[in-house]
Every structure is written in C-alpha cells, then in structure tokens.
Enzyme design. Structure first.
Site, PDB file in Angstrom:
ATOM      1  N   ASP A 156       0.834  -1.215   0.000  1.00  0.00           N
ATOM      2  CA  ASP A 156       0.000   0.000   0.000  1.00  0.00           C
ATOM      3  C   ASP A 156       0.861   1.255   0.000  1.00  0.00           C
ATOM      4  O   ASP A 156       0.578   2.226  -0.691  1.00  0.00           O
ATOM      5  CB  ASP A 156      -0.904   0.040   1.243  1.00  0.00           C
ATOM      6  CG  ASP A 156      -2.024  -0.989   1.161  1.00  0.00           C
ATOM      7  OD1 ASP A 156      -2.338  -1.425   0.042  1.00  0.00           O
ATOM      8  OD2 ASP A 156      -2.562  -1.344   2.223  1.00  0.00           O
ATOM      9  N   GLU A 212     -19.740  -1.546   5.426  1.00  0.00           N
ATOM     10  CA  GLU A 212     -19.555  -2.999   5.310  1.00  0.00           C
ATOM     11  C   GLU A 212     -18.173  -3.373   5.830  1.00  0.00           C
ATOM     12  O   GLU A 212     -17.287  -2.520   5.869  1.00  0.00           O
ATOM     13  CB  GLU A 212     -19.639  -3.424   3.832  1.00  0.00           C
ATOM     14  CG  GLU A 212     -20.925  -3.018   3.154  1.00  0.00           C
ATOM     15  CD  GLU A 212     -20.850  -3.154   1.630  1.00  0.00           C
ATOM     16  OE1 GLU A 212     -19.959  -3.860   1.133  1.00  0.00           O
ATOM     17  OE2 GLU A 212     -21.677  -2.533   0.956  1.00  0.00           O
ATOM     18  N   LYS A 235     -14.572  -5.172   5.273  1.00  0.00           N
ATOM     19  CA  LYS A 235     -13.762  -5.442   4.075  1.00  0.00           C
ATOM     20  C   LYS A 235     -13.178  -6.851   4.213  1.00  0.00           C
ATOM     21  O   LYS A 235     -12.207  -7.060   4.939  1.00  0.00           O
ATOM     22  CB  LYS A 235     -12.665  -4.399   3.938  1.00  0.00           C
ATOM     23  CG  LYS A 235     -11.933  -4.519   2.634  1.00  0.00           C
ATOM     24  CD  LYS A 235     -11.099  -3.302   2.344  1.00  0.00           C
ATOM     25  CE  LYS A 235     -10.506  -3.383   0.953  1.00  0.00           C
ATOM     26  NZ  LYS A 235      -9.735  -4.586   0.718  1.00  0.00           N
ATOM     27  N   ASP A 275     -11.279 -10.267   3.666  1.00  0.00           N
ATOM     28  CA  ASP A 275      -9.950 -10.541   3.124  1.00  0.00           C
ATOM     29  C   ASP A 275     -10.001 -11.878   2.391  1.00  0.00           C
ATOM     30  O   ASP A 275      -9.800 -12.936   2.984  1.00  0.00           O
ATOM     31  CB  ASP A 275      -8.955 -10.607   4.293  1.00  0.00           C
ATOM     32  CG  ASP A 275      -7.593 -10.095   3.884  1.00  0.00           C
ATOM     33  OD1 ASP A 275      -7.451  -9.676   2.726  1.00  0.00           O
ATOM     34  OD2 ASP A 275      -6.680 -10.133   4.722  1.00  0.00           O
ATOM     35  N   ARG A 291     -11.633 -11.528 -10.434  1.00  0.00           N
ATOM     36  CA  ARG A 291     -11.511 -10.157 -10.934  1.00  0.00           C
ATOM     37  C   ARG A 291     -10.392 -10.055 -11.981  1.00  0.00           C
ATOM     38  O   ARG A 291     -10.510  -9.302 -12.932  1.00  0.00           O
ATOM     39  CB  ARG A 291     -11.221  -9.210  -9.773  1.00  0.00           C
ATOM     40  CG  ARG A 291     -11.028  -7.790 -10.255  1.00  0.00           C
ATOM     41  CD  ARG A 291     -11.073  -6.801  -9.133  1.00  0.00           C
ATOM     42  NE  ARG A 291      -9.987  -6.992  -8.195  1.00  0.00           N
ATOM     43  CZ  ARG A 291      -9.873  -6.328  -7.057  1.00  0.00           C
ATOM     44  NH1 ARG A 291     -10.807  -5.467  -6.710  1.00  0.00           N
ATOM     45  NH2 ARG A 291      -8.851  -6.528  -6.272  1.00  0.00           N
ATOM     46  N   TYR A 299     -19.610 -13.951   0.066  1.00  0.00           N
ATOM     47  CA  TYR A 299     -20.498 -12.879   0.529  1.00  0.00           C
ATOM     48  C   TYR A 299     -20.542 -11.802  -0.540  1.00  0.00           C
ATOM     49  O   TYR A 299     -19.494 -11.309  -0.978  1.00  0.00           O
ATOM     50  CB  TYR A 299     -20.007 -12.283   1.857  1.00  0.00           C
ATOM     51  CG  TYR A 299     -20.045 -13.309   2.957  1.00  0.00           C
ATOM     52  CD1 TYR A 299     -21.246 -13.620   3.596  1.00  0.00           C
ATOM     53  CD2 TYR A 299     -18.893 -14.012   3.309  1.00  0.00           C
ATOM     54  CE1 TYR A 299     -21.296 -14.592   4.577  1.00  0.00           C
ATOM     55  CE2 TYR A 299     -18.935 -14.992   4.290  1.00  0.00           C
ATOM     56  CZ  TYR A 299     -20.139 -15.279   4.920  1.00  0.00           C
ATOM     57  OH  TYR A 299     -20.185 -16.253   5.872  1.00  0.00           O
ATOM     58  N   LYS A 345      -8.905   1.261   6.024  1.00  0.00           N
ATOM     59  CA  LYS A 345      -8.140   0.071   6.422  1.00  0.00           C
ATOM     60  C   LYS A 345      -7.803   0.084   7.909  1.00  0.00           C
ATOM     61  O   LYS A 345      -7.555   1.149   8.478  1.00  0.00           O
ATOM     62  CB  LYS A 345      -6.833   0.017   5.616  1.00  0.00           C
ATOM     63  CG  LYS A 345      -7.019  -0.283   4.137  1.00  0.00           C
ATOM     64  CD  LYS A 345      -7.177  -1.757   3.929  1.00  0.00           C
ATOM     65  CE  LYS A 345      -6.690  -2.246   2.596  1.00  0.00           C
ATOM     66  NZ  LYS A 345      -5.320  -2.505   2.410  1.00  0.00           N
ATOM     67  N   CYS A 397      27.116 -15.491  31.051  1.00  0.00           N
ATOM     68  CA  CYS A 397      25.861 -14.797  31.372  1.00  0.00           C
ATOM     69  C   CYS A 397      26.061 -13.284  31.257  1.00  0.00           C
ATOM     70  O   CYS A 397      27.006 -12.740  31.831  1.00  0.00           O
ATOM     71  CB  CYS A 397      25.425 -15.168  32.785  1.00  0.00           C
ATOM     72  SG  CYS A 397      24.039 -14.180  33.361  1.00  0.00           S
ATOM     73  N   CYS A 457      25.756 -11.936  35.176  1.00  0.00           N
ATOM     74  CA  CYS A 457      26.690 -12.264  36.262  1.00  0.00           C
ATOM     75  C   CYS A 457      28.020 -12.831  35.751  1.00  0.00           C
ATOM     76  O   CYS A 457      28.896 -13.164  36.549  1.00  0.00           O
ATOM     77  CB  CYS A 457      26.045 -13.245  37.234  1.00  0.00           C
ATOM     78  SG  CYS A 457      25.870 -14.896  36.554  1.00  0.00           S
ATOM     79  N   CYS A 484      22.120 -19.924  32.368  1.00  0.00           N
ATOM     80  CA  CYS A 484      23.212 -19.348  33.149  1.00  0.00           C
ATOM     81  C   CYS A 484      23.476 -20.304  34.306  1.00  0.00           C
ATOM     82  O   CYS A 484      22.545 -20.804  34.931  1.00  0.00           O
ATOM     83  CB  CYS A 484      22.781 -17.977  33.673  1.00  0.00           C
ATOM     84  SG  CYS A 484      23.795 -17.415  35.048  1.00  0.00           S
ATOM     85  N   CYS A 508      23.568 -14.794  40.469  1.00  0.00           N
ATOM     86  CA  CYS A 508      23.156 -14.061  39.267  1.00  0.00           C
ATOM     87  C   CYS A 508      22.046 -13.070  39.637  1.00  0.00           C
ATOM     88  O   CYS A 508      20.938 -13.471  40.009  1.00  0.00           O
ATOM     89  CB  CYS A 508      22.671 -15.024  38.194  1.00  0.00           C
ATOM     90  SG  CYS A 508      22.140 -14.168  36.714  1.00  0.00           S
TER      91      CYS A 508
HETATM   92  N1  5U1 Z   1     -17.355  -4.962   1.417  1.00  0.00           N
HETATM   93  C1  5U1 Z   1     -16.873  -4.574   0.224  1.00  0.00           C
HETATM   94  N2  5U1 Z   1     -15.694  -4.930  -0.250  1.00  0.00           N
HETATM   95  N3  5U1 Z   1     -15.590  -4.355  -1.460  1.00  0.00           N
HETATM   96  C2  5U1 Z   1     -14.585  -4.404  -2.373  1.00  0.00           C
HETATM   97  N4  5U1 Z   1     -17.532  -3.794  -0.650  1.00  0.00           N
HETATM   98  C3  5U1 Z   1     -16.736  -3.642  -1.709  1.00  0.00           C
HETATM   99  N5  5U1 Z   1     -16.932  -2.972  -2.861  1.00  0.00           N
HETATM  100  C4  5U1 Z   1     -15.968  -3.009  -3.795  1.00  0.00           C
HETATM  101  C5  5U1 Z   1     -14.779  -3.721  -3.570  1.00  0.00           C
HETATM  102  C6  5U1 Z   1     -13.699  -3.756  -4.588  1.00  0.00           C
HETATM  103  O1  5U1 Z   1     -16.094  -2.360  -4.958  1.00  0.00           O
HETATM  104  C7  5U1 Z   1     -17.320  -1.609  -5.222  1.00  0.00           C
HETATM  105  C8  5U1 Z   1     -17.276  -0.270  -4.595  1.00  0.00           C
HETATM  106  C9  5U1 Z   1     -17.401  -1.461  -6.704  1.00  0.00           C
END
Ligand code: 5U1
Length: 677
Positions: free
Chosen positions: A37, A116, A118, A120, A139, A225, A318, A412, A415, A430, A436
């Site tokens: 980043d 929301e 983020k 990982d 993607r 999700y 972040k 040591c 000591c 030691c 010591c």
């Molecule tokens: N929770 C969340 N993660 N995320 C990643 N929402 C979200 N929206 C994204 C991305 C790349 O992109 C939209 C804003 C288009």
C-alpha cells in the site's frame, strides 16, 4: 531532480508489479500488504505531481494482476474496479469533503452511507441467468478474469437457483473467503496427517478456488459474501435506489450478504462503525482488513462517478496493519528466574496492529534457525489481535551484505558465569544461580506474586529499584525492609512505604502449599505444591523426603522429584528458608485426618464421559470430600477411572495401563458405601 523522480517511478513500478504478481497471480506474497500500500501510494503521489511521467502500463492504471494461463479467460462486461484506501479519520474526512465539493453538498446535509466489513479473500463475479447459476469469474486485472465456474459451484453457500422476484440477468460481486474455524480445522487436520498447511485464510481461499480440479475446491471450507451488483437486467420491476436496499434484495433472492452491513447517517456514525468493528475484529467469523464505506444513494453514486481506477463514492478505511516490515538491529539476551537465557530481538520501532513494537522474543536457538534470521535483516512483524508481536519471516532479498549471525553468549550477560545448553534442550542457561542478579530479581518478583506470597504493591518496577539500591539481595530481605528503604526511592513516599510494609506483614500468614509454591522450585507449579502440602503436611517432612517418597506423590514424576531433592540439598536454599521462617512466615497446621474421615486419602480418581443419575461435578465433590484427588489426566499412578457414557480415549488408556474402571453404578455404590450419598 526530474531524472531522479523518473528513476524512482520506474523503481516503484517494477517493485509493485513484482509484488502484485506474487499476490494476485501466484498467491504467494513476500511482503505485507502495508508495504505494498505504501509503495502504491508513493507512486500515485509522484504520478499526480508529474503526470508527464505516467505510463499507461503503470500499476496505478489497472486493478490487480494477470490471470493464470491455465484457466479460460472471461471479459467482464462491467469492469470490476478496485477501491481507494484511507488509513485514519483525517483521510476519511478529506474523502467526504472531496465528495461534497464535487456534488455541491452543504456540510449540514448529512450523507447516508452503507458500511460494510472489508473481507480478506478473493474478489469474484457470479452470474445468474433466469435464476440459475451460470458463471463465476475472478476479478483478474479488472477487465479480464479467470473462469472459475466449476470451482465456485462447489461452495456451499453459493445458491445454484435463486428464489423470489429476481432479474433475468443478474451479476453479483463479492468476496470468497475461508472462515476462520474452517481454516483452523483444515490446518489442524493437515498437521495430523502430515499434509501442507495453509499460510493464512486469504491465501487459503484464493488457492482453493484456483484449483484446476473442482473436487479439490470442494474439500476446502469456503464461503461467498456479496457486496455489489454488476450487470443487471431488470425488465419490469425497477431496482431500489439505495445500495443498502439492493443488498437486502440480494438476500431475498438467496444470495449471502455479510451480517455486519449497516446503514448510517453522517461522518461520525461511520467513524463509530469503524471503531465498533475494529473492537470486535478478533471475534468475527472471518478475517477482515478494514471497513468499506459507500454512499447509499445510487443517484448520488452516479453523479460522483469514477476516477481512473476507483469509484468516487466508496472508500476502504483500512485497519492498522497487523503485519509490518522492520529491521532487526540487534539481539539482547535476557536472563529469567529459572536461569533460561532468552534472545530478545531489538527492532527498529515500527507501528503494527495499533502499537509501536521495538522488541520481541526470539525464544531460543531453534527458533532462530527456523527463521534463518541474521542481525541487519528486514523482517515481517506479525501482531494479531491482542497477541504479543512476533517475527513471522525474513525478507531474504533485502538482506544487507554486512548482515551478522546471532551468536549466543558463552557467559551470562548479567553475572558473567559460564552458560550451558543441556543436551536435548533448546534453552541456554546461566550456571550462576544465586549469584546471578537477574535470577535473584526475577525470583523476588515471582515470590511476591499474587498466587504465591501475595504481597500487594511489590511489583516488578519496585523490585528492580529495591534490588538496585541494595535493599533486596534475596527474597528474605523483603521481611527486613525498613520504611526509609522504600521512601528514599524515586516516586515513593512515606505513605506508600507504610502501605507496602503492611502488605508484607500481612503476607506472613500464609498456607503451606503457597509457601512451597513461593520457593520457586523448578517445575513445582501451583497444583504440585498443593499435592506436596497435602501429602507431607509439614515443611520438615517435605524437606527431608526421599526421592521415592516424592515420586510417590500423585502426579509427581522423576524430574520434579529430582529438582526438589536438588533444591533442599543446596545449603544456601536451606538457609534462605530458615531466614523466611525466622521472619515469621507461618501457616495453619494441616491436621491428620483419620482413615474414617477420609477413606480415599492418597487415592487419585479420573472422571470421564457423562452420567445419568448424578452429575460429574457432584461425583468430583464427593470424592474430594472423602479425601481423594480428582485428576484430569490418567497415568499408571491413577487408582481408578470413573467412566460414564460416551467415554473417550481415556477408557482405552486405562485399559492399556491396567487402571481399574468403575462405571456409574459402581461409583454410586462406592459413594453410598462410604455414606457420602
Ligand atoms: N465490502 C466490500 N468490499 N468491497 C470491495 N464492498 C466492496 N466494494 C468493492 C470492492 C472492490 O467495490 C465496489 C465499490 C465497486
């Protein structure tokens, strides 16, 4: 100057491209996200200041890496974009101000947002046509991704058929993650079976989806999700005009959306959401690295539009990095109470996971060899949740030419006595023992601790100061301390001295088991000290016990027995104990109980399984009342295993050790026989 900038841009571009490739394509990052980043932001800033040097192939002009060649390619009809990041409240406020000026919004007009987490994991697009799952893609570079339809189809929470009033063509976008319980269970299983463990849940998710054989993906614990819509053909019914309502629609059609999505109004509410999620991060079911904040109104989103690679209406806020890079500047060796010499890494101070870290333990020689670490190395520091920071790995490509090996001391550092590494042990020790200073100081701290002599107010710093002033040379000096020894120290007054002296006086009335525990004999923990007190009942009997008598005590093995013998064979220790007794330390007599009162005295029972007519806790309490010891683990010394229904591995172990087994009827009859029930 301009040449220097051009060179720096080239350097950053090469580095970022390499790290992107490792992260997005190979799923094998070699530097933490925070470092990536930072480089990315430096490049962005330089390109903004010097647009004449911006290359159309710069990593800032695209999203992510290239697809793996083995997967079929999919071109996204609507590009899958990325998000800009902010790292503190000020940067978030700047983001809001930029939006306000763009759409001429007055400060008092509060903006409605959807907040929301983020996730990982791996960003994914999923298509439904006529309500049927038809295609999934990664993607990739945002324009072209990889076809992972067969793999995603195996993820249990991805619906294959939608319900309700769904659009004819629907593309949902979201993240595939590996929930933490699944990740831990998978690795636990790999550990047992000797398979390859996953590095972290994000790599676990990405690696699982990138399996060419979908049957392998099906074996991995994954979840999806959704967080936005891509292509959407809604012929008759219009879509809601708010992002939050759209997510609710997705849920209604059967598409999973995180439970942490929240609609809020105004900047402060966003910052509160961030803090709330940050404080609950360790309890969430999957890993996240921040929160995502989106303008809720779709019309406002459209008016704000996109910058070259990111929407202007959404931002990722972040969390402080949990992994960071820093440099190992040196190694100090710390001597503990038990004589162990521990290498402690001296680090260039680094802010990671919300705190500044300037040192952390390297444990022992084995750990140093495992890491392959040298002084001067750039290292990855990991701080997860509230756990103490540790060195995760070394970035070998950044090793300087003058990097030095870590050499353990032959003497040591406190000591100067010779050090030794007993055979088969990882720990250097030691040999100075009572001469010591470090061992003496640490012993005094432990002696005064709550579970030992419980001297309120005699904390680590005060022990260090009293030891440095010469007032505390060993634990027995605690009981000859004078008010001026304490009040003359910096930060101490007469009042605090009086308070401490009172606490010292109070500590003299103790119990035999606490006193034994306070002697800090190696391997004699709280419960072993209790066993010794219960068995020998007087200090004299304990001090003069033979190896056999010690070994006869329930749960006491050969090593502990030998340590006790060694402790009392040392005249200095005997003299110290005498000084403590002379100071007035006392405890109530432990009365001999008659065999009638405690018919199970000296017997050890182990309980397992569940019982119907009496609870396990009741059996335990009744057995203890009859003088028995109830232990959690079975050994050849156990007198009986009391096994209820669904007894597990203990039953087999009792069998193999020849320990008698009593079922529920038998133990109830025995307890009745003693008149306990
Ligand atoms: N929770 C969340 N993660 N995320 C990643 N929402 C979200 N929206 C994204 C991305 C790349 O992109 C939209 C804003 C288009």
């Amino acid at each position: 100057m301009s040449d220097q900038i051009r060179l720096r841009i080239q350097e950053l571009t090469t580095q970022i491209n390499k790290y992107s490739h490792e992260y997005y394509v190979l799923d094998n990052p070699t530097v933490p996200d925070a470092e990536y980043d930072r480089l990315f932001r430096e490049l962005l800033t330089l390109e903004e200041q010097h647009p004449e040097y911006t290359d159309p192939h710069s990593p800032t002009q695209r999203v992510g890496g290239e697809p793996l060649a083995e997967f079929e390619q999919v071109t996204h009809k609507v590009p899958m974009l990325s998000l800009d990041n902010v790292f503190d409240d000020g940067e978030f406020n700047d983001f809001v101000s930029r939006m306000r000026s763009r759409v001429s919004l007055a400060v008092e007009d509060a903006i409605e947002y959807t907040c929301e987490t983020k996730l990982d994991g791996l960003a994914t697009s999923i298509y439904y046509i006529d309500g049927k799952f038809t295609q999934a893609a990664t993607r990739g570079d945002g324009i072209v991704g990889e076809n992972i339809t067969a793999q995603v189809k195996t993820i249990p929470n991805v619906p294959l058929t939608l319900t309700g009033d769904y659009p004819r063509i629907l593309e949902v976008r979201g993240e595939i993650v590996m929930p933490l319980n699944g990740f831990n269970a998978y690795n636990e299983n790999m550990k047992k079976t000797g398979g390859k463990e996953l590095v972290n849940p994000r790599n676990g998710a990405a690696g699982s989806v990138r399996q060419l054989d979908p049957r392998k993906t099906a074996e991995r614990p994954l979840a999806f999700y959704a967080y936005s819509l891509g292509e959407c053909e809604r012929l008759q019914v219009p879509m809601p005009e708010s992002h939050f309502e759209r997510l609710q629609e997705l849920k209604r059609w059967g598409i999973p959306v995180s439970n942490e999505v929240k609609k809020v109004v105004g900047t402060q509410a966003v910052l509160d959401y961030y803090q709330d999620i940050l404080s609950r991060r360790a309890q969430l079911t999957h890993e996240i690295d921040g929160v995502v904040i989106k303008v809720n109104d779709i019309n406002a989103q459209q008016r704000l539009g996109f910058a070259s690679r990111v929407p202007r209406w959404a931002i990722a806020y972040k969390f402080p990095a949990q992994e960071e890079l820093t440099v190992l500047e040196g190694v100090d060796f710390q001597v503990g109470r038990t004589s162990a010499i521990t290498p402690v890494a001296r680090l260039k101070p680094v802010f990671v996971g919300g705190v500044t870290v300037s040192n952390c333990t390297l444990h022992n020689q084995d750990e140093i060899e495992r890491l392959g670490i040298k002084i001067g190395d750039t290292v990855v520091i990991l701080r997860s949740g509230d756990v103490v920071p540790k060195i995760k790995s070394v970035v070998l490509e950044r090793r300087p030419e003058n990097a030095r090996d870590i050499v353990f001391p032959t003497h040591c550092p406190v000591c100067s006595s010779p050090t030794e590494r007993p055979e088969g042990e990882a720990i250097l020790r030691c040999t100075g023992r009572l001469i010591c200073d470090a061992q003496v100081r640490e012993t005094i701290k432990d002696f005064a601790a709550r579970k030992r002599m419980n001297i309120d107010g005699l904390g680590d710093k005060l022990v260090d100061a009293l030891h440095a002033s010469g007032a505390l040379k060993d634990v027995s000096d605690i009981y000859t301390l004078q008010s001026r020894d304490i009040s003359s120290l910096e930060g101490q007054g007469e009042k605090s001295a009086e308070k401490l002296l009172k606490a010292i006086e109070k500590s003299k009335a103790t119990t035999l088991d606490k006193f034994i525990y306070s002697l800090c004999i190696r391997e004699v923990g709280e419960s072993t000290a209790r066993d010794f007190a219960q068995t020998f009942r007087t200090l004299e009997a304990f001090q003069s016990a033979t190896f056999e008598q010690l070994f006869d005590v329930p749960n006491v093995g050969k090593v502990v027995s030998q340590y006790v013998l060694d402790f009392f064979a040392d005249e200095a220790n005997m003299a110290l104990v005498q000084r403590l007794l002379d100071a007035g330390i006392n405890w109530p007599e432990i009365k001999e109980v008659s065999a009638d009162e405690q018919p199970l005295l000296g017997k050890t029972y182990v309980l397992t399984g569940s019982f119907n007519t009496i609870s396990r806790n009741e059996i335990k309490a009744l057995l203890i009342g009859l003088g028995a010891k109830v232990s959690g683990s079975i050994s050849a010394k156990s007198d009986a295993l009391v096994a209820g229904e669904k007894a597990g591995s203990k039953l087999a172990k009792a069998d193999s050790l020849g320990v008698p087994v009593k079922d529920e009827d038998a133990i109830v009859a025995e307890l009745k026989g003693f008149g306990a029930i």
